[in-house]
Write a protein that holds these residues in place. Structure first.
Motif, PDB file in Angstrom:
ATOM      1  N   HIS A   1      24.056  69.432  41.493  1.00  0.00           N
ATOM      2  CA  HIS A   1      25.048  68.393  41.774  1.00  0.00           C
ATOM      3  C   HIS A   1      24.721  67.145  40.960  1.00  0.00           C
ATOM      4  CE1 HIS A   1      21.731  67.712  44.611  1.00  0.00           C
ATOM      5  NE2 HIS A   1      22.033  66.432  44.512  1.00  0.00           N
ATOM      6  N   ASP A   2      25.687  66.240  40.933  1.00  0.00           N
ATOM      7  CA  ASP A   2      25.591  65.012  40.149  1.00  0.00           C
ATOM      8  C   ASP A   2      24.889  63.941  40.979  1.00  0.00           C
ATOM      9  OD1 ASP A   2      25.897  62.803  38.570  1.00  0.00           O
ATOM     10  OD2 ASP A   2      28.043  63.063  38.216  1.00  0.00           O
ATOM     11  N   ASP A   3      23.601  63.722  40.728  1.00  0.00           N
ATOM     12  CA  ASP A   3      22.836  62.721  41.477  1.00  0.00           C
ATOM     13  C   ASP A   3      23.323  61.306  41.168  1.00  0.00           C
ATOM     14  OD1 ASP A   3      21.218  64.633  42.690  1.00  0.00           O
ATOM     15  OD2 ASP A   3      19.824  64.677  41.000  1.00  0.00           O
ATOM     16  N   TYR A   4      23.733  61.073  39.930  1.00  0.00           N
ATOM     17  CA  TYR A   4      24.196  59.726  39.567  1.00  0.00           C
ATOM     18  C   TYR A   4      25.477  59.372  40.312  1.00  0.00           C
ATOM     19  CZ  TYR A   4      25.795  55.787  36.750  1.00  0.00           C
ATOM     20  OH  TYR A   4      26.233  54.556  36.345  1.00  0.00           O
ATOM     21  N   ARG A   5      26.415  60.315  40.402  1.00  0.00           N
ATOM     22  CA  ARG A   5      27.665  60.039  41.121  1.00  0.00           C
ATOM     23  C   ARG A   5      27.383  59.756  42.594  1.00  0.00           C
ATOM     24  NH1 ARG A   5      31.199  63.445  43.902  1.00  0.00           N
ATOM     25  NH2 ARG A   5      30.099  65.277  43.133  1.00  0.00           N
ATOM     26  N   THR A   6      26.445  60.517  43.185  1.00  0.00           N
ATOM     27  CA  THR A   6      26.081  60.273  44.586  1.00  0.00           C
ATOM     28  C   THR A   6      25.515  58.875  44.774  1.00  0.00           C
ATOM     29  OG1 THR A   6      25.607  62.633  44.872  1.00  0.00           O
ATOM     30  CG2 THR A   6      24.691  61.123  46.502  1.00  0.00           C
ATOM     31  N   ALA A   7      24.669  58.450  43.825  1.00  0.00           N
ATOM     32  CA  ALA A   7      24.085  57.111  43.917  1.00  0.00           C
ATOM     33  C   ALA A   7      25.154  56.037  43.775  1.00  0.00           C
ATOM     34  CB  ALA A   7      23.011  56.943  42.850  1.00  0.00           C
ATOM     35  N   VAL A   8      26.130  56.256  42.884  1.00  0.00           N
ATOM     36  CA  VAL A   8      27.225  55.285  42.710  1.00  0.00           C
ATOM     37  C   VAL A   8      28.047  55.181  43.988  1.00  0.00           C
ATOM     38  CG1 VAL A   8      29.363  54.832  41.459  1.00  0.00           C
ATOM     39  CG2 VAL A   8      27.342  55.550  40.210  1.00  0.00           C
ATOM     40  N   GLU A   9      28.348  56.318  44.616  1.00  0.00           N
ATOM     41  CA  GLU A   9      29.138  56.304  45.842  1.00  0.00           C
ATOM     42  C   GLU A   9      28.386  55.597  46.971  1.00  0.00           C
ATOM     43  OE1 GLU A   9      29.902  60.415  46.412  1.00  0.00           O
ATOM     44  OE2 GLU A   9      31.626  60.464  45.051  1.00  0.00           O
ATOM     45  N   GLU A  10      27.081  55.819  47.073  1.00  0.00           N
ATOM     46  CA  GLU A  10      26.280  55.140  48.099  1.00  0.00           C
ATOM     47  C   GLU A  10      26.248  53.631  47.854  1.00  0.00           C
ATOM     48  OE1 GLU A  10      22.489  56.993  47.966  1.00  0.00           O
ATOM     49  OE2 GLU A  10      23.147  58.829  48.997  1.00  0.00           O
ATOM     50  N   MET A  11      26.133  53.248  46.589  1.00  0.00           N
ATOM     51  CA  MET A  11      26.130  51.827  46.261  1.00  0.00           C
ATOM     52  C   MET A  11      27.465  51.174  46.620  1.00  0.00           C
ATOM     53  SD  MET A  11      27.392  49.712  43.591  1.00  0.00           S
ATOM     54  CE  MET A  11      27.472  50.776  42.148  1.00  0.00           C
ATOM     55  N   ILE A  12      28.581  51.861  46.318  1.00  0.00           N
ATOM     56  CA  ILE A  12      29.896  51.321  46.630  1.00  0.00           C
ATOM     57  C   ILE A  12      30.072  51.199  48.145  1.00  0.00           C
ATOM     58  CG2 ILE A  12      32.371  51.808  46.527  1.00  0.00           C
ATOM     59  CD1 ILE A  12      31.889  53.087  43.795  1.00  0.00           C
ATOM     60  N   ALA A  13      29.623  52.217  48.891  1.00  0.00           N
ATOM     61  CA  ALA A  13      29.743  52.174  50.350  1.00  0.00           C
ATOM     62  C   ALA A  13      28.922  51.023  50.933  1.00  0.00           C
ATOM     63  CB  ALA A  13      29.287  53.507  50.945  1.00  0.00           C
ATOM     64  N   ALA A  14      27.721  50.800  50.379  1.00  0.00           N
ATOM     65  CA  ALA A  14      26.874  49.714  50.877  1.00  0.00           C
ATOM     66  C   ALA A  14      27.508  48.357  50.603  1.00  0.00           C
ATOM     67  CB  ALA A  14      25.491  49.809  50.236  1.00  0.00           C
ATOM     68  N   ALA A  54      30.715  47.783  50.200  1.00  0.00           N
ATOM     69  CA  ALA A  54      31.939  47.668  50.986  1.00  0.00           C
ATOM     70  C   ALA A  54      31.640  47.206  52.406  1.00  0.00           C
ATOM     71  CB  ALA A  54      32.674  49.005  51.017  1.00  0.00           C
ATOM     72  N   GLU A  55      30.444  47.539  52.906  1.00  0.00           N
ATOM     73  CA  GLU A  55      30.046  47.115  54.249  1.00  0.00           C
ATOM     74  C   GLU A  55      29.418  45.729  54.247  1.00  0.00           C
ATOM     75  OE1 GLU A  55      27.471  50.139  55.670  1.00  0.00           O
ATOM     76  OE2 GLU A  55      29.053  51.664  55.832  1.00  0.00           O
ATOM     77  N   GLY A  56      29.446  45.059  53.115  1.00  0.00           N
ATOM     78  CA  GLY A  56      28.924  43.705  53.041  1.00  0.00           C
ATOM     79  C   GLY A  56      27.477  43.622  52.630  1.00  0.00           C
ATOM     80  N   GLY A  57      26.913  44.729  52.221  1.00  0.00           N
ATOM     81  CA  GLY A  57      25.515  44.731  51.801  1.00  0.00           C
ATOM     82  C   GLY A  57      25.363  44.352  50.344  1.00  0.00           C
ATOM     83  N   GLU A  58      24.143  44.487  49.878  1.00  0.00           N
ATOM     84  CA  GLU A  58      23.841  44.136  48.489  1.00  0.00           C
ATOM     85  C   GLU A  58      23.700  45.363  47.607  1.00  0.00           C
ATOM     86  OE1 GLU A  58      23.809  41.171  47.222  1.00  0.00           O
ATOM     87  OE2 GLU A  58      24.208  40.211  49.146  1.00  0.00           O
ATOM     88  N   GLY A  59      24.169  46.503  48.115  1.00  0.00           N
ATOM     89  CA  GLY A  59      24.026  47.715  47.318  1.00  0.00           C
ATOM     90  C   GLY A  59      22.693  48.380  47.592  1.00  0.00           C
ATOM     91  N   VAL A  60      22.215  49.121  46.657  1.00  0.00           N
ATOM     92  CA  VAL A  60      20.951  49.841  46.807  1.00  0.00           C
ATOM     93  C   VAL A  60      19.902  49.212  45.910  1.00  0.00           C
ATOM     94  CG1 VAL A  60      22.066  52.008  47.444  1.00  0.00           C
ATOM     95  CG2 VAL A  60      21.670  51.504  45.035  1.00  0.00           C
ATOM     96  N   ALA A  61      18.647  49.423  46.272  1.00  0.00           N
ATOM     97  CA  ALA A  61      17.557  48.862  45.484  1.00  0.00           C
ATOM     98  C   ALA A  61      17.463  49.573  44.142  1.00  0.00           C
ATOM     99  CB  ALA A  61      16.236  48.995  46.235  1.00  0.00           C
ATOM    100  N   ALA A  62      17.177  48.796  43.121  1.00  0.00           N
ATOM    101  CA  ALA A  62      17.059  49.373  41.785  1.00  0.00           C
ATOM    102  C   ALA A  62      15.808  50.236  41.720  1.00  0.00           C
ATOM    103  CB  ALA A  62      16.986  48.267  40.737  1.00  0.00           C
ATOM    104  N   PRO A  63      15.873  51.384  41.051  1.00  0.00           N
ATOM    105  CA  PRO A  63      14.695  52.245  40.954  1.00  0.00           C
ATOM    106  C   PRO A  63      13.633  51.606  40.082  1.00  0.00           C
ATOM    107  CG  PRO A  63      16.449  53.065  39.546  1.00  0.00           C
ATOM    108  CD  PRO A  63      17.029  51.932  40.341  1.00  0.00           C
ATOM    109  N   THR A  64      12.404  52.001  40.335  1.00  0.00           N
ATOM    110  CA  THR A  64      11.301  51.500  39.526  1.00  0.00           C
ATOM    111  C   THR A  64      11.414  52.070  38.125  1.00  0.00           C
ATOM    112  OG1 THR A  64       9.911  51.432  41.486  1.00  0.00           O
ATOM    113  CG2 THR A  64       8.795  51.329  39.341  1.00  0.00           C
ATOM    114  N   PRO A  65      11.464  51.231  37.100  1.00  0.00           N
ATOM    115  CA  PRO A  65      11.611  51.764  35.743  1.00  0.00           C
ATOM    116  C   PRO A  65      10.405  52.599  35.355  1.00  0.00           C
ATOM    117  CG  PRO A  65      11.086  49.419  35.685  1.00  0.00           C
ATOM    118  CD  PRO A  65      11.340  49.761  37.128  1.00  0.00           C
ATOM    119  N   ALA A  66      10.683  53.688  34.684  1.00  0.00           N
ATOM    120  CA  ALA A  66       9.599  54.559  34.238  1.00  0.00           C
ATOM    121  C   ALA A  66       8.873  53.928  33.068  1.00  0.00           C
ATOM    122  CB  ALA A  66      10.171  55.922  33.835  1.00  0.00           C
ATOM    123  N   GLU A  67       7.621  54.288  32.956  1.00  0.00           N
ATOM    124  CA  GLU A  67       6.836  53.754  31.849  1.00  0.00           C
ATOM    125  C   GLU A  67       7.344  54.324  30.538  1.00  0.00           C
ATOM    126  OE1 GLU A  67       2.776  54.577  32.470  1.00  0.00           O
ATOM    127  OE2 GLU A  67       2.605  53.379  34.308  1.00  0.00           O
TER     128      GLU A  67
END
Length: 346
Positions: A208-221, A223-236
């Motif tokens: 499945h598309d993990d990026y699309r799932t993350a985008v949908e979760e961010m949009i839902a967060a 929409a509920e008045g949140g700040e979205g999701v935390a940014a992932p730790t950048p890889a070295e």
């Protein structure tokens, strides 16, 4: 499913009425353009460059732009008058093994549905013939104003058609392969084979598309008045680093086995590591080292005797000098006593 094209499959003298249905759909999240300052929608207007007026879809025609920028109008009547036998027909031109089709040619995919009860019998006949021959059909058809190439094959109990690019639309891979010659050892290939075997096969339906799932979760967060999701730790960053290919392959095999639950954490993979090359010293080197060791042992006492001699030599002059100085002092005193005259008594 809604059909996007109606026509017929031409199988020799057999005509099979069909409907063309999209076999794929896009689940990507689409965004709208907005004015960042106030959030207003940004919309495109179709405007004529000559008078600056907005025009409706009914007023828009087609034209071909020549090399000098001249616009040559093309009407729907002009296109309809072209001698195009595949305008409403999927014309089968050959049957070939599936391996003869280069996957680079694959384009959009469609399902072909029998259009009406009379089409069921010839449709089933073509489907079963394709199954028994273990081949695919190469066909030509027209869609969206141009003639295209297609490949017909059986998927379950349905005939599917893959749009194909024309052979002259496939670019040659010039300048893509590594320019410098590279040799690969058998041990490296063995580890690559072991990694491939460990990873094994996968059920494509579980991907499945993990990026699309993350985008949908961010949009839902949001929409509920949140700040979205935390940014992932950048890889070295790993670019430009020289890696040990053998070690990387071995670690990959080990990690893949652990992920599949084939061994406890820390268990080494069943791979054969390369033996380290050991250099056997030559007899000449042994003789040289033995001679050097003997010379060092012989030289050690010599240095001690030399230092002892230096100490003796340094001490001797000091004592003799002190004695001679004392003798000289006594001599002077004696001479002084002799030179002094005694007083006579009257």
């Amino acid at each position: 499913m809604r059909s996007i094209w109606n026509g017929a499959i031409s199988f020799g003298l057999v005509s099979i009425p069909i409907k063309l249905v999209n076999a794929t759909e896009s689940h990507s999240v689409s965004f709208r353009q907005i004015h960042a300052e106030d959030g207003g929608r940004i919309r495109y207007k179709k405007v004529c460059e000559l008078d600056g007026e907005e025009v409706s879809q009914a007023e828009i025609g087609k034209a071909y732009e020549d090399a000098d920028g001249t616009m040559i109008p093309i009407t729907e009547e002009d296109l309809a008058a072209l001698p195009l036998p595949t305008a409403k027909t999927i014309e089968i031109v050959a049957f070939v093994p599936a391996g003869d089709i280069d996957p680079l040619q694959m384009d959009a995919a469609y399902y072909l549905s029998a259009n009406g009860v009379p089409a069921a019998k010839p449709y089933t006949l073509l489907r079963e013939a394709l199954k028994r021959s273990d081949k695919v059909a190469v066909a030509k058809y027209a869609l969206r104003g141009r003639e295209r190439l297609g490949m017909l094959r059986v998927v379950d109990d349905v005939i599917a058609m893959h749009g194909l690019l024309w052979p002259d639309e496939i670019r040659a891979p010039e300048g893509v392969a590594p320019e410098n010659p590279v040799s690969v050892r058998d041990a490296e290939l063995d580890l690559a084979d072991a990694l491939m075997a460990t990873l094994g096969e996968v059920d494509m339906s579980t991907l499945h598309d993990d990026y699309r799932t993350a985008v949908e979760e961010m949009i839902a967060a949001k929409a509920e008045g949140g700040e979205g999701v935390a940014a992932p730790t950048p890889a070295e960053p790993g670019g430009g680093q020289v890696i040990d290919l053998m070690a990387a392959l071995e670690n990959s095999v080990r990690a893949a086995k652990q992920a599949r639950g084939e061994g406890p954490e820390g268990e080494s993979a069943d791979v054969t590591p390369l033996k380290a090359r050991t250099r056997t010293p030559k007899s000449t080197d042994t003789k040289k080292s033995t001679a050097k060791t003997a010379a060092k042992k012989t030289a050690a006492p010599a240095r001690k005797s030399t230092s002892t001699a230096k100490k003796t030599t340094a001490k001797t002059p000091t004592k003799s000098t002190a004695k001679s100085t004392a003798k000289k002092t006594q001599t002077k005193k004696t001479q002084t006593k002799k030179a002094t005259p005694r007083k006579r008594t009257a």
